[in-house]
Design an enzyme around this catalytic site. Structure first.
Site, PDB file in Angstrom:
ATOM      1  N   GLU A 129       0.823  -1.209   0.000  1.00 31.44           N
ATOM      2  CA  GLU A 129       0.000   0.000   0.000  1.00 31.44           C
ATOM      3  C   GLU A 129       0.862   1.266   0.000  1.00 31.44           C
ATOM      4  OE1 GLU A 129      -3.045   0.637  -0.466  1.00 31.44           O
ATOM      5  OE2 GLU A 129      -3.980  -1.339  -0.339  1.00 31.44           O
ATOM      6  N   GLU A 146       2.255   1.603  -3.526  1.00 33.62           N
ATOM      7  CA  GLU A 146       1.240   1.978  -4.509  1.00 33.62           C
ATOM      8  C   GLU A 146       0.844   3.439  -4.378  1.00 33.62           C
ATOM      9  OE1 GLU A 146      -1.007  -2.369  -5.060  1.00 33.62           O
ATOM     10  OE2 GLU A 146      -2.036  -0.714  -4.076  1.00 33.62           O
ATOM     11  N   GLU A 147       0.646   3.911  -3.148  1.00 33.26           N
ATOM     12  CA  GLU A 147       0.134   5.263  -2.953  1.00 33.26           C
ATOM     13  C   GLU A 147       1.209   6.339  -3.083  1.00 33.26           C
ATOM     14  OE1 GLU A 147      -2.227   5.779   0.535  1.00 33.26           O
ATOM     15  OE2 GLU A 147      -3.686   4.240  -0.034  1.00 33.26           O
TER      16      GLU A 147
END
Length: 284
Positions: A167, A170-171
């Protein structure tokens, strides 16, 4: 009751009372005196009902209890017939529906469907005591200007530690190393009436140049943790305030969270992680 499979113990044909030969549904034994039917061959509803009734009679004589029928999406026309025979829904996935039936005249002991979704919040801090924060393009915080830690939902079959790393990447484009779980929260009736487990995770950054995710993230930056902590949204929101307090105590006083230790699983062939307080354990 588990759906873990054991070797098959079925027969293929059964003669009915009127002399007709009825094909039994092919099934495998599970580990708890039940059977699993993995439907793969096309059948019309009438033939399915005949085989199902004969199969249940056969399984009853064998002393079986629970019956699991896995119907692929291509055989959705059999759902109504199964329900009319007493089956009920257990769970659905993109390509199949699982149906259940309890043979004995007792209250069933079959497990309910999965009850929780698992999410993570990632506390990532660099050597300057700056934390990695984002503003989201959608969801509860859309358009609010609120800075928050990267968050997300764990994928099926994904470890908490791996999901937190994913996460963050990805962010924000930041590579990170998982350190430990600092705390977790359980809430109920949060997503399609399911419960929610949210793990606050600490990660160490391995890279520092941010490349935000264009589709979901409005902005991302490194922010002094003191600046993050005085945001009005953090100060008035009890959960966020607790999370910041935990992170500050971790930095200043060495709060001990839970680190992953790889262990052999007793319920599957795959290794799993036990999250524990390594520091206190090492002092034992």
């Amino acid at each position: 009751m588990s759906t873990s499979e054991c070797p098959s113990s079925t027969v293929e044909l059964l003669t009915s009372n009127n002399g007709d030969v009825v094909g039994l549904l092919t099934a495998s034994d599970d580990a708890y005196e039940g059977v699993i039917v993995d439907m793969k061959t096309h059948m019309d509803s009438a033939a399915f009902v005949s085989s199902l009734r004969a199969s249940i009679s056969h399984w009853r004589q064998q002393g079986k209890k629970g019956v699991w029928i896995k119907l692929p999406i291509e055989l959705v026309h059999l759902v109504q017939a199964a329900v009319e025979e007493g089956f009920w829904y257990h769970h659905a996935e993109p390509k199949y529906l699982m149906l259940l039936y309890w043979i004995p005249d007792t209250v069933h002991t079959l497990p309910i469907n999965a009850t929780h979704r698992v999410g993570i919040g990632a506390f990532v801090m660099n050597d300057k005591k700056e934390v990695l924060v984002v503003q989201e393009k959608s969801g509860l915080f859309q358009g609010t200007g609120i800075w928050k830690f990267p968050t997300g939902v764990i994928d099926e079959g994904e470890d908490i530690s791996a999901g937190a790393i994913r996460e963050v990447k990805e962010e924000t484009g930041i590579d990170a190393e998982f350190i430990e779980v600092l705390a977790f929260r359980q809430s109920h009736k949060s997503f399609f009436e399911k419960s929610d487990l949210f793990f606050v995770c600490m990660l160490r950054p391995l890279s520092f140049d941010i490349q935000k995710q264009e589709s979901e993230i409005e902005a991302a930056q490194w922010m002094p943790i003191e600046e993050y902590a005085v945001q009005p949204s953090v100060k008035k929101h009890e959960l966020l305030k607790y999370i910041v307090d935990i992170c500050l105590v971790k930095i200043e006083k060495g709060y001990a969270g839970f680190s992953p230790v790889s262990t052999k699983s007793i319920i599957s062939a795959h290794d799993s992680f036990l999250y524990l307080n390594k520091r206190d354990l090492s002092q034992h």
